[in-house]
Design a protein around this motif. Structure first.
Motif, PDB file in Angstrom:
ATOM      1  N   ILE A  49     -14.421   2.627  -7.156  1.00  0.00           N
ATOM      2  CA  ILE A  49     -12.982   2.378  -7.063  1.00  0.00           C
ATOM      3  C   ILE A  49     -12.529   1.341  -8.087  1.00  0.00           C
ATOM      4  N   GLU A  77      -9.235  -2.710  -3.507  1.00  0.00           N
ATOM      5  CA  GLU A  77      -8.257  -1.631  -3.379  1.00  0.00           C
ATOM      6  C   GLU A  77      -7.140  -1.842  -4.403  1.00  0.00           C
ATOM      7  N   TRP A 127      -8.638   8.838   7.222  1.00  0.00           N
ATOM      8  CA  TRP A 127      -7.924   7.580   6.979  1.00  0.00           C
ATOM      9  C   TRP A 127      -7.112   7.182   8.201  1.00  0.00           C
ATOM     10  N   ASP A 154     -12.169   3.015   5.239  1.00  0.00           N
ATOM     11  CA  ASP A 154     -12.302   2.171   4.062  1.00  0.00           C
ATOM     12  C   ASP A 154     -11.929   3.003   2.838  1.00  0.00           C
ATOM     13  N   TYR A 155     -10.984   2.504   2.043  1.00  0.00           N
ATOM     14  CA  TYR A 155     -10.473   3.280   0.912  1.00  0.00           C
ATOM     15  C   TYR A 155     -11.596   3.731  -0.012  1.00  0.00           C
ATOM     16  N   ALA A 156     -12.468   2.821  -0.384  1.00  0.00           N
ATOM     17  CA  ALA A 156     -13.528   3.159  -1.335  1.00  0.00           C
ATOM     18  C   ALA A 156     -14.527   4.137  -0.736  1.00  0.00           C
ATOM     19  N   ARG A 177      -0.584   4.311   1.599  1.00  0.00           N
ATOM     20  CA  ARG A 177      -1.930   3.910   1.998  1.00  0.00           C
ATOM     21  C   ARG A 177      -1.893   2.803   3.059  1.00  0.00           C
ATOM     22  N   PRO A 192       0.806  -1.224   0.000  1.00  0.00           N
ATOM     23  CA  PRO A 192       0.000   0.000   0.000  1.00  0.00           C
ATOM     24  C   PRO A 192       0.841   1.278   0.000  1.00  0.00           C
ATOM     25  N   HIS A 230     -10.002  -8.465  -3.263  1.00  0.00           N
ATOM     26  CA  HIS A 230     -10.107  -7.118  -2.718  1.00  0.00           C
ATOM     27  C   HIS A 230     -10.065  -6.099  -3.857  1.00  0.00           C
ATOM     28  N   PRO A 285      -9.296   3.575  -9.849  1.00  0.00           N
ATOM     29  CA  PRO A 285      -8.510   3.144  -8.687  1.00  0.00           C
ATOM     30  C   PRO A 285      -7.859   4.285  -7.899  1.00  0.00           C
ATOM     31  N   TRP A 304      -3.915  -1.411  -4.480  1.00  0.00           N
ATOM     32  CA  TRP A 304      -2.687  -2.089  -4.063  1.00  0.00           C
ATOM     33  C   TRP A 304      -2.913  -3.575  -3.845  1.00  0.00           C
ATOM     34  N   TRP A 305      -4.109  -3.951  -3.392  1.00  0.00           N
ATOM     35  CA  TRP A 305      -4.384  -5.374  -3.214  1.00  0.00           C
ATOM     36  C   TRP A 305      -4.593  -6.066  -4.560  1.00  0.00           C
TER      37      TRP A 305
END
Length: 456
Positions: free
Chosen positions: A275, A102, A359, A366-368, A44, A41, A100, A279, A104-105
């Motif tokens: 997202i 996100e 964050w 949650d990123y989204a 992040r 991440p 996932h 992204p 990075w995932w």
């Protein structure tokens, strides 16, 4: 005994209704592993409040696995490197995980797949991100038609119980959770979180059961911060201690206005849908013109940002929300909208500064959802409130009966009556700050900045 199967855990820290566990258990002995990956991440990496929650959630999951005759293996490093090394140590060839959204995932999943047989399953959302499409076969950008299309696929499949897990012949070594130093120490600022939350699958089940008893009155109570009207399930959902299907089936028959709550579950899927398409949504305004908006910068803006973060703006409803956030790692949804609008419009500070603070301080960061909600407040998002629609905190506070909420979180004002507590004015007690900007001044400044953006 057949070769063991690795279950790679991230935001899916439960045993029941967890498809990766179920699929792996059907194929052989299971090695559950959580990888603390701060490298994929990069900037992040999880914030401080999320790391507090993670520690306790992992401790609870480890205890649950021990009771089931299994173990939780903890490793730290880049996911593909850790999982490849673990596969060599254990003789495993397969890795099962939940997909996932996100960015990075998604990158990490691609990297793991290059080295190992990675089997991805769905189970974090009501429907797989990117699977709810328009009649033309394209992803939705607007929430309302997205929700209508998602409803056609509901209800989700009934949740499944935890599978029986078989242990491998030998367990690989594991890190000690305490050595990860996820908890605050100097100072220990988590006392309010410990009082408010019980991370883990059992805590999530208890929270769901409690909410189900009052879900029928969700619509009439959800906007009242002084009342226990929302579910408070968001951190449990974020860390996957409960599945959205479990939540859906747990409340769907409550009657009353429970459909409004189910729509909020749909918003969670909608944010993931955004997202999935964009992204980098947390880094760039979707509407490019907002990159030209003349946000305030410099020492005065930084001082205002700090006052906002500390709950020292002179607006009681804003200050109550920011102090609740700092103490508990959570903030009432209506108040989240108020404090976001205040930062963006009254203070004219870039929405990304607020998103960054949330964050770090939210246990449900949650990123989204964080990115989608902040861009909604800023008016810069794909589906957003208009920038020129400026929330007035001094109106919002009495409208949603926030007097009791303010007394709880701004004790300096506790002695004021309901008529004065929303806007103390000259009755402002010693120690409580004056307004850092008057509403009319902040509103005029925001509208002028928006006009300047449009004129370019």
């Amino acid at each position: 005994m057949s070769a063991p199967i690795i279950v790679w855990l991230r935001r899916d820290l439960r045993l029941a209704d967890q498809p990766a566990f179920r699929a792996a258990a059907a194929r052989g002995p299971v090695i559950p592993v959580y990888v603390l990956d701060d490298e994929s991440p990069r900037y992040r990496r999880m914030g401080a409040a999320s790391r507090w929650w993670l520690h306790h959630s992992l401790a609870r999951l480890a205890a649950d696995l021990e009771q089931a005759g299994s173990r939780l293996i903890l490793r730290r490093g880049r996911s593909e490197n850790v999982l490849s090394a673990l596969a060599v140590e254990s003789g495993a060839h397969e890795v099962h995980a939940l997909h996932h959204v996100e960015p990075w995932w998604r990158n990490a999943e691609r990297a793991v797949r290059k080295a190992l047989d990675l089997q991805l399953h769905q189970g974090i959302y009501l429907a797989p991100p990117g699977s709810v499409l328009t009649g033309g076969g394209t992803p939705f950008k607007i929430y309302t038609p997205f929700w209508r299309a998602l409803q056609e696929r509901m209800p989700p499949a009934p949740p499944l119980p935890a599978p029986k897990l078989t242990a491998p012949e030998a367990w690989p070594n594991s890190d000690r959770l305490e050595d990860w130093q996820l908890l605050p120490t100097h100072p220990d600022w988590a006392g309010g979180m410990r009082a408010e939350w019980t991370p883990g699958e059992a805590g999530a089940a208890e929270r769901l059961e409690t909410f189900a008893r009052r879900a029928a009155r969700y619509a009439e109570r959800r906007n009242l911060p002084a009342m226990l009207g929302t579910s408070r399930l968001s951190p449990h959902l974020h860390f996957g201690e409960v599945s959205p299907a479990q939540v859906w089936h747990g409340v769907a028959n409550a009657g009353g206005s429970v459909d409004v709550f189910l729509g909020e579950l749909g918003w969670r899927d909608y944010a993931a849908n955004v997202i999935h398409q964009f992204p980098d949504y947390a880094a760039h305004s979707y509407k490019e013109e907002f990159e030209r908006l003349p946000w305030r910068t410099g020492p005065e803006a930084e001082a205002d940002l700090k006052a906002w973060q500390q709950g020292r703006t002179g607006y009681p409803i804003v200050d109550a929300g920011m102090r609740e956030l700092w103490a508990t790692g959570w903030m009432h949804n209506r108040v989240r909208m108020i404090v976001a609008s205040f930062l963006i419009k009254h203070l004219l500070i870039d929405w990304r500064r607020g998103e960054e603070w949330f964050w770090d301080t939210l246990v449900d960061a949650d990123y989204a959802q964080n990115a989608v909600n902040w861009q909604w407040s800023a008016g810069s998002g794909v589906d957003a409130n208009m920038f020129v629609r400026i929330m007035a905190p001094l109106t919002q506070s009495p409208k949603f009966d926030a007097a009791g909420y303010i007394r709880e979180w701004v004790p300096e004002l506790a002695g004021l009556g309901d008529a004065e507590i929303h806007d103390p004015g000259l009755l402002r007690p010693r120690g409580y700050p004056a307004k850092i900007v008057e509403h009319t001044e902040g509103r005029a400044r925001a509208l002028a900045a928006h006009a300047a953006m449009k004129a370019v």
